[in-house]
Every structure is written in C-alpha cells, then in structure tokens.
Design an enzyme around this catalytic site. Structure first.
Site, PDB file in Angstrom:
ATOM      1  N   GLU A 105      18.220  54.194 125.376  1.00  0.00           N
ATOM      2  CA  GLU A 105      17.886  54.609 124.012  1.00  0.00           C
ATOM      3  C   GLU A 105      17.691  53.380 123.133  1.00  0.00           C
ATOM      4  OE1 GLU A 105      20.338  57.687 122.229  1.00  0.00           O
ATOM      5  OE2 GLU A 105      20.223  56.695 120.277  1.00  0.00           O
ATOM      6  N   GLU A 111      27.057  57.594 124.448  1.00  0.00           N
ATOM      7  CA  GLU A 111      27.522  56.484 123.616  1.00  0.00           C
ATOM      8  C   GLU A 111      29.026  56.557 123.362  1.00  0.00           C
ATOM      9  OE1 GLU A 111      25.239  56.403 120.013  1.00  0.00           O
ATOM     10  OE2 GLU A 111      23.530  55.416 120.956  1.00  0.00           O
TER      11      GLU A 111
END
Length: 557
Positions: free
Chosen positions: A287, A184
C-alpha cells in the site's frame, strides 16, 4: 459509451504527438534523476510468470517467477470493500489488466470498521474479486485489513485462521493468490508497540496461520505487516518468520514519508526497507499513496517518483491505494466517476484524478507529463510525521505556534536545525520558573498540526531541551483529544543548568520528562481506550535564557 470512445481516440492522438515531438527533450529534463520509472520488463502476468517464489538474487531476497527470474508486481489496491464494493466488477478488472497493464490487484477487506467481523457477506465480494482477477490474468492479494485496534491478536480478529483456511480450500495452492495476513499493526487502542516486542506480537499471530496454509499444501507468497503501520520491516529482518515464501510489507505515502539513502534511520520507512533488504528478507509495498498518509493534500508526484524509482530499482512490487472514487487526493477516480468503466474498458483521462493518471502511467512504465517541474508544482512540503512524534525534521514547526490565549506573544517560534527554536523568552517576560505559576509564561499550541498520536497506555511525555549554554527551563503540558479538551496541569516540570550536557556541535542538551501525575489531561487520555488520540498539545514554556530549542517531543510507556 461513444463519448468515452471519442475521449479515448483524442487521448491516443495526443499521446502519439507527445511521443514523436515532446518525449526526447522533456524526459531528459523532468525524469533524468529517476532512471527506473520507464519500462516494465519484469512486470509479467500470471500466464507468463506462473507460480511466485522468493529467491536470493545478488545477495538480496526478492520476488521471482516460476522459472526463477525476477518478477515485479505493479497494480492497485481497492479501498475498504465494505465502503466501495462497486469496484469489484468485470469491466473494472478488464480495464486494470488491459488498459493499465496491472498484473496485481489487492482486495482490502477491512475486518473492523464495519467490515468482515460484523458483515461476513463481504467474503463473497472477496471471492468475486479473486475470480475476476484470475479471469483477467492478474495476481490477487487477499488482504486481512487490520487497522483499529492495532494488534492483530485482538479479539475482533479471531476469525483470521478460519478466513484464510476458507480461501485456501476454495483456491488450493492457486498460483494467482497472495495472502496478506495483517494490514497495518499499530499502537491504536492497545495495539502493538513500535519495537521488537511489537513485532514479536505480530509474529506470534502470523506463524500459526502460515503453518496451517503450508500444511494444506499451499506454497503461495505470504505477506506479513509490521509495527508502526507497516513501516518497520527492519524489525522483521531481525527476527524473521521461518518460511521461505514469506515477505514483509512496507506502507508509505509520498507526502508523509521522505526518502532515505541509508539503512540506519529507524524513524524512516525507506531506511527500514533498505535495512530489511540488507539483512536477508524480502519486502512488498502492498500500500502506498501520492498524498499525505491521511489521503488528503497533494499529490506529491516528485516525491512519489523518488519512491517508485527506489522500488523499481530494487525489484520491490507495489500496489497503489486506491482504485476508488472516494473524494480524496489518494483516489485514482474522481468522485463523480463510476467504478464500472463500461464495456469499452477504459476510464478516460477526465475520469481519473491527477493521482490516477500518474499511477496508471507508472504501472505501464510510460512517460507521464507532469504540468510543471515537481519542485515548483507540488504543494508546500508537508509535515513529516513518519516518526510518530514531533521531530521537526521536515523544516517546519509541525503545527506549533503562539496560542491565541497566550499572555506573552512577542517571543519568536521557528524551525532551526530541525528543532523548534524559541527566542526572546527571558527578555519578553516568559521566565517564571516556579512549579505553579506556569500561567505567566508563553503558551504554545500545535492546533494547526493536522496529525494525531495514539497514547493509550503511555505514562511519560519527554522532550529534548537544547540551548547555546546551560539554562533553567520550566514546562507544563496539556495534551488534548477530541473529547478531553482541558484540565489544568498539576505543575510545571523543570530542568536546571546542572542537567545539561555538552554536545559535539557546541550546544547543550537536557531531557525533560512530564508524567501523567503532572498533567491530568495526559492521564485521562492515556487511560481512555475509546479516545486516546492526541490531536493538539499546549505547552507553557519559561526560561531564564532567551534562546532554547525543543526537539523529539514524544509520548512513551
């Protein structure tokens, strides 16, 4: 073990009864709007699907199997392996593959946060996980879990090339392995910006690793994260990596990230996925969770259904976060449940959280009986903070209310037309327009906000002022962090009637800009790499109008 077998037998009886009695009427009532939740014809195990590849189907790039047919991966992501290594065991992987019908497992190997960078022994946990996945006929995502700092080029992540080369040497061109190069990318601690420049920084990190893997003969699928916590695959679509088997991730949490039917809203994760697909790149949801992005509150199953319906309809593969017993809503296992399900290879319903029960059903493509209609059973709509600033698009005040120490308390604060409307300012005495006497005006704060913004390196705080007619407005600001609680503003910043411009809806709008020089606390937090996260904001607001609204309150470089 016998107790689990009894629970499993009872669960089977209940399920059979539901299939014969309840399904026809209940499915029509509860899931008629989500036509892609049931069934899993494209969900194939590696023994059937073989080597994965990205191909164009009906003008859209998507994941395909070795024969060129569509394949969708559905499964779970571990939590951080430095915290929850116990999930990597043979019984758990058998259960996920056989009882849950998962065809993929994601191994979230954090690098910082006490992970690989300071504890290289976690490499063996990853290797064990790969071996269990292969033995149990699941694809496996090897996730180099960058998080904080948010730039994958940061020094703590310099071991990435060596790590991926090591895995590639151990499993040369293995059909089972998918490489996720950076979890991320984000703005934390000098991270990457939420724009094309931020994506360029991520791309410059990823390209040498991809080239190295390809030079070794590995044709594996590679997934690359993108700015704003992997919610900007649209940026990658505008400047893609030159590699046919590279995909781009999207991460979302159903309580935080709303659905979208357009591909033009850059503040919306689903819109950005639509844009990416429409502009020639493939996307993988590596995710996602049923809660808020914090892992708390929820689960928001109706909103999760809308997301999964979108993913399944577009053959986008996904992994739910997380298969762990962490005490949070997003976990699939209750906090008292062992991560080793035992030799009967099943976690009973009572050992699964509501999220776990739901996600298991969605992986399998079977009906899941929610307790009530989602519109009434789910928690109150959460703060939509997918934008990363106060945009008030969720219909709430996003934490803002009258501060307990405000000298004026009779004004009204409410969300109206997706903006923060403040009424009664002038008549209730919150009308001092001087630079220095902001103390006389109403004091608002967002201390029940429950969110945070990293402002490291930012220099301006901007906000839109909206009014039914041009007005004079004065605002001073004190951002606050965990260690920087208070410093008086240097002055209030003002906009005058001449700064407003007419809008198409009949209102008038001006932009007010506060600099670090105007707010010492802002200056201190933005320069503190160890504590640059704003957790509250105090605004002193004065106007000679009774009715103004604030919108798009954001920090910018």
């Amino acid at each position: 073990m016998m107790k689990k077998l009894k629970k499993r037998f009872c669960s089977i009886i209940v399920l059979i009864a539901m299939l014969f009695v309840a399904v026809p009427s209940v499915v029509a009532a509860a899931e008629s709007n989500y036509s892609h939740l049931l069934g899993n014809s494209n969900v194939k195990k590696p023994s059937v699907g073989g080597r994965l590849q990205v191909l164009e189907k009906n003008g859209v790039k998507t994941l395909c199997d070795e024969s060129g047919e569509l394949i969708q991966l559905r499964g779970m992501s571990t939590h951080g392996l430095q915290w929850f290594p116990g999930i990597v065991n043979q019984n758990a992987f058998v259960t996920l593959s056989n009882d849950w019908d998962s065809n993929v497992i994601r191994l979230a190997m954090y690098v910082a946060e006490g992970g690989y960078a300071s504890n290289s022994s976690i490499m063996q946990t990853v290797i064990n996980g790969i071996n269990y996945a292969i033995a149990n006929d699941m694809y496996v995502i090897v996730d180099w879990h960058t998080l904080n700092p948010g730039d994958p080029n940061a020094s703590v992540y310099t071991g990435a090339q060596t790590f991926f080369n090591t895995i590639a040497d151990l499993y040369p061109n293995s059909k089972y392995i998918i490489y996720e190069l950076c979890n991320e990318p984000n703005s934390e601690n000098g991270g990457v910006s939420n724009d094309a420049t931020g994506w360029a920084a991520v791309k410059s990190y990823a390209e040498p690793i991809i080239q190295s893997l390809r030079e070794k003969g590995n044709q594996n699928i590679i997934i690359v994260g993108n700015p704003f916590w992997s919610q900007r695959p649209d940026l990658a679509a505008d400047n893609p990596i030159n590699d046919v088997n590279t995909m781009y991730s999207v991460h979302f949490y159903s309580g935080t990230n709303p659905v979208s039917t357009v591909d033009t809203n850059r503040d919306n994760a689903m819109s950005n996925v639509r844009y990416a697909l429409n502009h020639g790149v493939a996307v993988f949801a590596t995710e996602w969770g049923t809660s808020l992005a914090t892992g708390t509150t929820g689960p928001y199953l109706g909103k999760a259904d809308a997301w999964l319906d979108f993913l399944n309809e577009n053959n986008i593969s996904w992994c739910n976060f997380s298969i762990s017993n962490k005490d949070e809503i997003a976990s699939a296992l209750t906090s008292s449940t062992s991560m080793d399900p035992g030799s009967d290879y099943v976690w009973s319903e009572s050992e699964l959280t509501t999220s776990g029960q739901y996600v298991r059903a969605r992986i399998k493509g079977i009906y899941y009986a929610t307790p009530e209609d989602p519109s009434t059973s789910e928690p109150t709509a959460p703060i939509d903070f997918s934008s990363g600033y106060w945009d008030f698009n969720d219909g709430t005040t996003q934490g803002f209310g009258i501060n307990a120490d405000s000298p004026i308390t009779a004004v009204t604060v409410a969300n109206e037309n997706n903006a923060l409307r403040i009424t009664g300012l002038n008549t209730k005495g919150s009308n001092d327009l001087s630079e220095n006497n902001y103390w006389a005006n109403v004091r608002l704060s967002a201390d029940i906000w429950g969110q945070s913004i990293n402002i490291y390196g930012d220099t301006k705080l901007t906000m839109d002022i909206i009014a039914p007619s041009p007005a004079n407005v004065s605002i001073a600001a004190i951002p606050q962090s965990s260690s920087h609680g208070w410093a008086n503003p240097t002055r209030a910043i003002r906009v005058w009637t001449g700064n407003f411009t007419a809008q198409s809806d009949g209102t008038y709008k001006a932009t007010l800009t506060i600099s670090t020089a105007d707010s010492p606390n802002f200056s201190t937090i933005a320069a503190d790499a160890s504590d640059s996260t704003v957790t509250n904001m105090i605004l002193f607001v004065g106007s000679d109008s009774d009715d103004i609204s604030l919108d798009n309150i954001k920090f910018i470089p």
